[in-house]
Design a protein around this motif. Structure first.
Motif, PDB file in Angstrom:
ATOM      1  N   GLU A  76      48.499  41.115  51.051  1.00  0.00           N
ATOM      2  CA  GLU A  76      49.164  39.775  50.451  1.00  0.00           C
ATOM      3  C   GLU A  76      49.350  38.685  51.731  1.00  0.00           C
ATOM      4  O   GLU A  76      49.187  37.557  51.426  1.00  0.00           O
ATOM      5  N   ARG A 128      55.939  38.012  48.706  1.00  0.00           N
ATOM      6  CA  ARG A 128      55.831  36.693  48.362  1.00  0.00           C
ATOM      7  C   ARG A 128      57.392  36.059  48.501  1.00  0.00           C
ATOM      8  O   ARG A 128      57.459  34.889  49.152  1.00  0.00           O
ATOM      9  N   ASP A 130      58.700  34.508  46.662  1.00  0.00           N
ATOM     10  CA  ASP A 130      58.950  32.968  46.290  1.00  0.00           C
ATOM     11  C   ASP A 130      58.919  32.913  44.724  1.00  0.00           C
ATOM     12  O   ASP A 130      57.788  32.338  44.159  1.00  0.00           O
ATOM     13  N   THR A 270      66.500  30.054  53.968  1.00  0.00           N
ATOM     14  CA  THR A 270      65.181  29.828  53.568  1.00  0.00           C
ATOM     15  C   THR A 270      64.848  30.728  52.349  1.00  0.00           C
ATOM     16  O   THR A 270      64.186  30.279  51.425  1.00  0.00           O
ATOM     17  N   ARG A 318      61.686  28.760  60.096  1.00  0.00           N
ATOM     18  CA  ARG A 318      61.505  28.875  58.706  1.00  0.00           C
ATOM     19  C   ARG A 318      60.110  28.842  58.549  1.00  0.00           C
ATOM     20  O   ARG A 318      59.617  28.937  57.247  1.00  0.00           O
ATOM     21  N   ASN A 322      57.109  31.400  54.677  1.00  0.00           N
ATOM     22  CA  ASN A 322      55.708  31.308  53.914  1.00  0.00           C
ATOM     23  C   ASN A 322      54.517  30.690  54.667  1.00  0.00           C
ATOM     24  O   ASN A 322      54.921  29.610  55.266  1.00  0.00           O
ATOM     25  N   GLN A 324      50.246  30.272  55.768  1.00  0.00           N
ATOM     26  CA  GLN A 324      48.801  30.582  55.849  1.00  0.00           C
ATOM     27  C   GLN A 324      48.531  30.980  57.260  1.00  0.00           C
ATOM     28  O   GLN A 324      48.940  30.241  58.260  1.00  0.00           O
TER      29      GLN A 324
ATOM     30  N   HIS B  50      44.867  30.046  46.662  1.00  0.00           N
ATOM     31  CA  HIS B  50      46.421  30.110  46.872  1.00  0.00           C
ATOM     32  C   HIS B  50      47.201  29.015  47.852  1.00  0.00           C
ATOM     33  O   HIS B  50      48.342  28.742  47.749  1.00  0.00           O
ATOM     34  N   ARG B  51      46.283  28.326  48.503  1.00  0.00           N
ATOM     35  CA  ARG B  51      46.964  27.229  49.325  1.00  0.00           C
ATOM     36  C   ARG B  51      47.204  26.064  48.324  1.00  0.00           C
ATOM     37  O   ARG B  51      48.027  25.349  48.833  1.00  0.00           O
ATOM     38  N   ARG B  55      50.446  31.769  43.873  1.00  0.00           N
ATOM     39  CA  ARG B  55      49.948  32.791  43.726  1.00  0.00           C
ATOM     40  C   ARG B  55      49.975  33.430  42.417  1.00  0.00           C
ATOM     41  O   ARG B  55      48.997  34.039  41.792  1.00  0.00           O
ATOM     42  N   PRO B 134      53.706  24.036  45.946  1.00  0.00           N
ATOM     43  CA  PRO B 134      53.803  25.268  45.121  1.00  0.00           C
ATOM     44  C   PRO B 134      54.772  26.439  45.768  1.00  0.00           C
ATOM     45  O   PRO B 134      55.386  27.126  44.948  1.00  0.00           O
ATOM     46  N   HIS B 135      55.336  26.001  47.031  1.00  0.00           N
ATOM     47  CA  HIS B 135      56.429  27.198  47.746  1.00  0.00           C
ATOM     48  C   HIS B 135      57.612  26.399  47.513  1.00  0.00           C
ATOM     49  O   HIS B 135      57.814  25.288  47.891  1.00  0.00           O
ATOM     50  N   SER B 136      58.722  27.054  46.951  1.00  0.00           N
ATOM     51  CA  SER B 136      60.046  26.384  46.732  1.00  0.00           C
ATOM     52  C   SER B 136      60.761  26.202  48.469  1.00  0.00           C
ATOM     53  O   SER B 136      60.230  26.956  49.199  1.00  0.00           O
ATOM     54  N   ASN B 137      61.234  25.101  48.271  1.00  0.00           N
ATOM     55  CA  ASN B 137      61.804  24.569  49.655  1.00  0.00           C
ATOM     56  C   ASN B 137      63.073  23.872  49.282  1.00  0.00           C
ATOM     57  O   ASN B 137      62.879  22.744  48.856  1.00  0.00           O
TER      58      ASN B 137
END
Lengths: 370, 261
Positions: A76, A128, A130, A270, A318, A322, A324, B50-51, B55, B134-137
């Motif tokens: 993941e 995740r 999230d 965060t 931060r 999350n 890449q 996923h970017r 996901r 897409p990601h909470s912030n």
């Protein structure tokens, strides 16, 4: 070619390895094998020792399940180092290539019992974060028959893997030597025998890990951060491990304690963890920040009370929540280049640990409800 | 002779069965290799996707097809446009125009992604970026404004490179607003995208259009302004009525930020 080989991974590690240290020798003696990662972490002993706990010191869930959690979470997080190493460990302990591929494709369709599927689903949610898993996700684990302490161990393994993944990714630690061992001719010829031997070897290393931390002297004042989490893990050997790592981090001299408090505060915020945010606010107060500075920091990500380094550091911290892989490796290089080796390793360990703790705090909801 | 014939037949039968078995195994092997290769490709696509979408949304699409439900989220929306693009396009050769535009989009996209934003779509010479999905912030508004300031700085550098090639510099207008939207995958089997819909999106687009009227490059709404601290130097502009809004909007232009984020 497996998906593990497709992960984009920086070829040059962030710090050069430091070989022949006392820590490296001690860890080799403790585990009975050399981990490729240790020379990259050895200048900061608490970080090096924390990485050795990847051989999970669990007592209430099967070690095989712990390995599956590590695989799913490392996949993941796209951690080339941990994912490749776990894959090889599974192969060396007798998992077939087909079974691993099934897990990689979609564990919901793999030949696993419902309990394992629920555990892996929960572990992936921890990775995740999230949003962060909540009490309902814990209830699912209880419904499939896991005890309170087993649930805590599942969360521990998943979030500890998040820690190792972040550490290896930020430092761009190269693939582990165990991958070569898995691919060697001798292993391929005698795989069933190797599996029996390797399982026994891992179990011994696991037991040694448990004994080491159980006998480690605790801090009479308790841990400065995460004390409630350590209490929530009581009944499992993992409590001693987490306590030891938190103490090691807090008392290590390479980073200012205020920077450590900032990392816990920003990452907890965060990840939307109210327990850790409150605890970290107390730490910041004890480091001289006023409540209004803390409120301003948590609302606007800035404060006049912070110096230039701290202002940049909170943004780096931060970014580790999350990410890449290529982006975070770029960000880490941009932020950490020019610092000393010890400082780089400790800062990476620190943000990884703050991620671990804030994610693991989900178990507090369970223990507090109980 | 009578004894040899059955033996020969049995041997022939065994050989035939062995041949069929080997052929079947080879075929299964080829099919398995093809399946593994397809699975690997799918996983690569999934990882790449996923970017651009959460996901869990990607997994839902894979398991159940396109998700028809969206999620209500609080996000910041940024619209960016090149000022006077039509005239610029008339003055340039098509190939040169594409090159300039690609360079410009690269600079802008980098500034956005470095501040945790996501370019949702390119619209001609403009783009729409999202912060908080897409990601909470929780700091999506701050990130959006920091990104806008970074875009201003990046454009300055890009213009310097254009001027060194005797090309006209570009001017942009950026409009930012935040509010509740519905985020989800929208489209059909041929074309789908993860995007947001809602009144906040339309308002952000209208705010961006006002940059020409006020002759400023960055405009933010009152809702964004409320989420910024005193380190942002902003200037309030006279209220203005925009299409689709009954009440006049109070807009602010962002001049600078005291610290480098």
């Amino acid at each position: 070619m497996a998906i593990v080989d497709q992960i984009e991974w920086c070829e040059t590690p962030l710090v050069a390895p430091t070989r022949g240290t006392l820590v490296e020798q001690e860890i080799r003696r403790q585990l009975g094998l050399s981990l490729t990662s240790i020379p990259y972490l050895a200048p900061v002993p608490w970080v090096a020792w924390s990485f050795a706990t990847k051989i999970q010191p669990v007592a209430h869930i099967p070690s095989r399940l712990a390995d599956l959690i590590t695989l799913v979470v490392s996949m993941e997080n796209s951690c080339r180092h941990c994912y490749g190493a776990t894959r090889s460990i599974l192969r060396l302990t007798g998992y077939s290539q087909n079974r691993i591929s099934e897990l990689e494709e979609d564990f919901f369709h793999a030949k696993l019992d419902e309990r394992s599927k629920a555990v892996l689903d929960f572990s992936r949610k921890c990775a995740r974060a999230d949003p962060r898993p909540d009490a309902r996700d814990l209830e699912v684990l209880e419904r499939v028959g896991l005890s309170r302490v087993a649930v805590a161990e599942v969360a521990y393994v998943a979030t500890n893997t998040c820690y190792s993944n972040r550490l290896a990714t930020l430092l761009a630690i190269p693939p582990d030597g165990i991958e070569d061992q898995d691919n060697s001719l001798l292993t391929r010829l005698f795989r069933p025998l190797v599996a029996i031997g390797f399982r026994k070897f891992l179990n011994r290393a696991r037991k040694r890990n448990i004994r080491k931390y159980a006998s480690a002297p605790g801090n009479p004042q308790g841990v400065p951060f995460g004390g409630r989490l350590v209490n929530a893990l009581q009944g499992s050997p993992t409590a001693d491990v987490l306590q030891s790592i938190l103490n090691g981090c807090w008392h290590s001299p390479h980073t200012a304690t205020r920077t450590k408090a900032l990392a816990f505060a920003i990452i907890a915020r965060t990840l939307n963890c109210p327990v850790c945010t409150a605890e970290a606010s107390q730490l910041l107060k004890s480091e001289g920040l006023l409540q209004e500075d803390i409120d301003h920091l948590q609302t606007y990500l800035s404060s006049d009370a912070l110096n230039g380094f701290e202002s940049s550091f909170i943004h780096f911290a931060r970014d580790t929540v999350n990410y890449q892989v290529p982006d975070i490796q770029f960000v880490a290089r941009r932020f950490l280049t020019g610092m000393g080796k010890e400082e780089i390793i400790e800062l990476c360990g620190l943000v990884a640990l703050a991620n671990w703790v804030a994610r693991l705090s989900i178990i507090l909801e369970q223990s507090e409800t109980a | 002779m009578n004894a040899v014939l059955p033996i020969l037949l049995a041997v022939a039968l065994v050989l035939l069965l062995a041949f069929l078995l080997v052929r079947a195994r080879r075929r299964i092997g080829r099919l398995r290799a093809a399946l593994n290769s397809a699975s690997l490709e799918l996983q690569q696509v999934q990882m790449a996707f996923h970017r651009f979408a959460p996901r869990r949304v990607v997994e839902e699409i894979i398991r159940q097809g396109i998700s028809i439900h969206g999620e209500r989220q609080e996000v910041s929306i940024m619209f960016v446009d090149i000022v006077g693009f039509t005239k610029l396009a008339e003055r340039m050769e098509a190939e040169q125009l594409v090159e300039v535009l690609n360079g410009y989009f690269e600079c802008m996209s980098l500034a956005i992604s470095q501040h945790r934003g996501y370019v949702s779509k390119f619209i001609g010479d403009g783009l729409m970026a999202l912060f908080g999905t897409p990601h909470s912030n929780r700091w999506h508004a701050l990130d959006a404004v920091w990104a806008a300031l970074a875009m201003r700085a990046a454009l300055k550098d890009y213009n310097a490179s254009l001027e060194s090639r005797n090309l006209d510099p570009l001017e942009i207008g950026i409009g930012i607003h935040c509010g509740p939207v519905v985020a989800g995958v929208i489209g059909n089997q041929q074309l789908m995208e993860f995007t947001v819909i809602g009144d906040a999106v339309n308002t952000a687009a209208r705010i961006e259009a006002q940059t020409r009227f006020h002759q400023v490059d960055i405009l933010i709404s009152q809702a964004i302004r409320q989420q910024l601290d005193e380190k942002f130097r902003v200037r309030e502009l006279p209220p203005i009525t925009v299409k689709g809004k009954r009440e006049a909007l109070t807009l602010f232009t962002v001049e600078s930020y005291a610290d480098r984020p």
